[in-house]
Motif scaffolding. Structure first.
Motif, mmCIF file in Angstrom:
data_model
loop_
_atom_site.group_PDB
_atom_site.id
_atom_site.type_symbol
_atom_site.label_atom_id
_atom_site.label_comp_id
_atom_site.label_asym_id
_atom_site.label_seq_id
_atom_site.Cartn_x
_atom_site.Cartn_y
_atom_site.Cartn_z
ATOM 1 N N ALA A 48 0.840 -1.201 0.000
ATOM 2 C CA ALA A 48 0.000 0.000 0.000
ATOM 3 C C ALA A 48 0.871 1.245 0.000
ATOM 4 N N LYS A 49 0.279 2.342 -0.424
ATOM 5 C CA LYS A 49 0.941 3.640 -0.335
ATOM 6 C C LYS A 49 0.660 4.242 1.046
ATOM 7 N N LEU A 50 1.514 5.168 1.438
ATOM 8 C CA LEU A 50 1.339 5.847 2.727
ATOM 9 C C LEU A 50 0.716 7.219 2.521
ATOM 10 N N GLU A 51 -0.361 7.474 3.254
ATOM 11 C CA GLU A 51 -0.921 8.818 3.374
ATOM 12 C C GLU A 51 -0.761 9.241 4.823
ATOM 13 N N ILE A 52 -0.055 10.341 5.062
ATOM 14 C CA ILE A 52 0.227 10.765 6.425
ATOM 15 C C ILE A 52 -0.212 12.208 6.617
ATOM 16 N N GLU A 53 -0.781 12.475 7.783
ATOM 17 C CA GLU A 53 -1.269 13.829 8.092
ATOM 18 C C GLU A 53 -0.834 14.187 9.508
ATOM 19 N N THR A 54 -0.394 15.430 9.692
ATOM 20 C CA THR A 54 0.088 15.868 11.001
ATOM 21 C C THR A 54 -1.002 16.617 11.758
ATOM 22 N N PHE A 55 -0.917 16.522 13.093
ATOM 23 C CA PHE A 55 -1.848 17.195 13.992
ATOM 24 C C PHE A 55 -1.049 17.901 15.086
ATOM 25 N N PRO A 56 -1.629 18.920 15.738
ATOM 26 C CA PRO A 56 -0.834 19.753 16.641
ATOM 27 C C PRO A 56 -0.517 19.135 17.994
#
Length: 281
Positions: free
Chosen positions: A87-95
């Motif tokens: 699979a591909k990686l989807e990454i999202e940052t949070f505070p």
């Protein structure tokens, strides 16, 4: 009276009919149904989707944009785990950790990978993997000042940690067993400084700092040194949505293989070197 009973029966029948219509997709006021919970992610579902969705923090130990693109230990680990699932990686940052919990509860993410330790605040939304690392916690001080050598010295000092941080959580859980009353101040995340800044500029005497974080940050703060380390290490874990047992077991098995092969240690060392070099630029 018979007429009253018949009237009540008709009223209840009407309510049941309205709710039945709602269940079939016909809207009706006063009988709203809660939306179904999001599906629990499984390794097979991630493979079929072709995407692993990860939530993290923006920090040297987790995820950051380096000179050659995204980097950070948690990013590298998540990318390798995604590849193991084709699979591909989807990454999202949070505070902060609170925002990460809300993100996991939303059902949009498969994993929280943010250099975290499990604590009861996650119980309603997630469950932890097995610890794949244990990190030393350092008491740090400004060089040139008297170096604290005991907990009694710490208890007499101005202690700081970053607000909503793993260090704040560690102190809250560990200090009652330390044998001495330790008080500390949590620096707001939007205050423009962190715990090492406060020690460096004399605002605080000591700070509790994750050893990995200190390894990354000491280039920026050569005036800050290690006083001594806390005997208890902090476990590092990933967190998956509640009920995602198959995904959690797949993570545990994959991490065990990475550790036994030596790839986990090599990746950790490479991430430390990459972040240190970036901060020297």
């Amino acid at each position: 009276p018979t007429g009253v009973r018949r009237g009540l029966f008709r009223a209840w029948a009407a309510v049941l009919a309205v709710c039945a219509l709602l269940a079939l997709g016909v809207g009706a006021p006063g009988c709203a149904a809660e939306p179904p919970p999001p599906p629990v992610p499984t390794p097979e579902a991630i493979k079929a989707r072709g995407v692993l969705r990860v939530a993290t923090l923006n920090s040297p130990t987790t995820y950051y944009l380096g000179t050659h693109g995204p980097d950070g230990l948690e990013y590298q680990l998540a990318a390798a785990f995604a590849r193991s699932l084709s699979a591909k990686l989807e990454i999202e940052t949070f505070p902060n950790r609170t925002a990460l919990r809300n993100a996991l509860a939303s059902g949009r993410f498969d994993v929280v990978a943010a250099h975290l330790s499990w604590d009861p605040a996650w119980e309603d939304v997630g469950e932890p993997s097995r610890p794949f690392d244990e990190v030393v916690q350092h008491w740090v001080y400004r060089r040139g000042k008297p170096r604290p050598t005991t907990l009694a010295d710490i208890a007499r000092s101005r202690v700081v940690v970053l607000e909503d941080s793993v260090e704040a959580l560690f102190l809250a859980r560990w200090s009652p067993d330390a044998g001495l009353p330790i008080e500390w101040i949590e620096i707001p995340r939007d205050g423009g400084i962190d715990a090492l800044d406060a020690v460096a500029d004399g605002t605080a005497d000591v700070a509790l700092v994750d050893a990995h974080e200190f390894g990354f940050a000491r280039v920026l703060h050569p005036e800050v040194g290690i006083a001594f380390s806390v005997p208890r290490r902090r476990p590092v874990q990933w967190i998956v949505p509640r009920g995602a047992r198959q995904l959690r077991e797949a993570i545990d098995a994959w991490m065990a293989r990475e550790r036994s092969s030596g790839r986990l240690a090599a990746l950790s060392q490479r991430a430390l070197q990459a972040s240190t070099q970036m901060r020297r630029l």
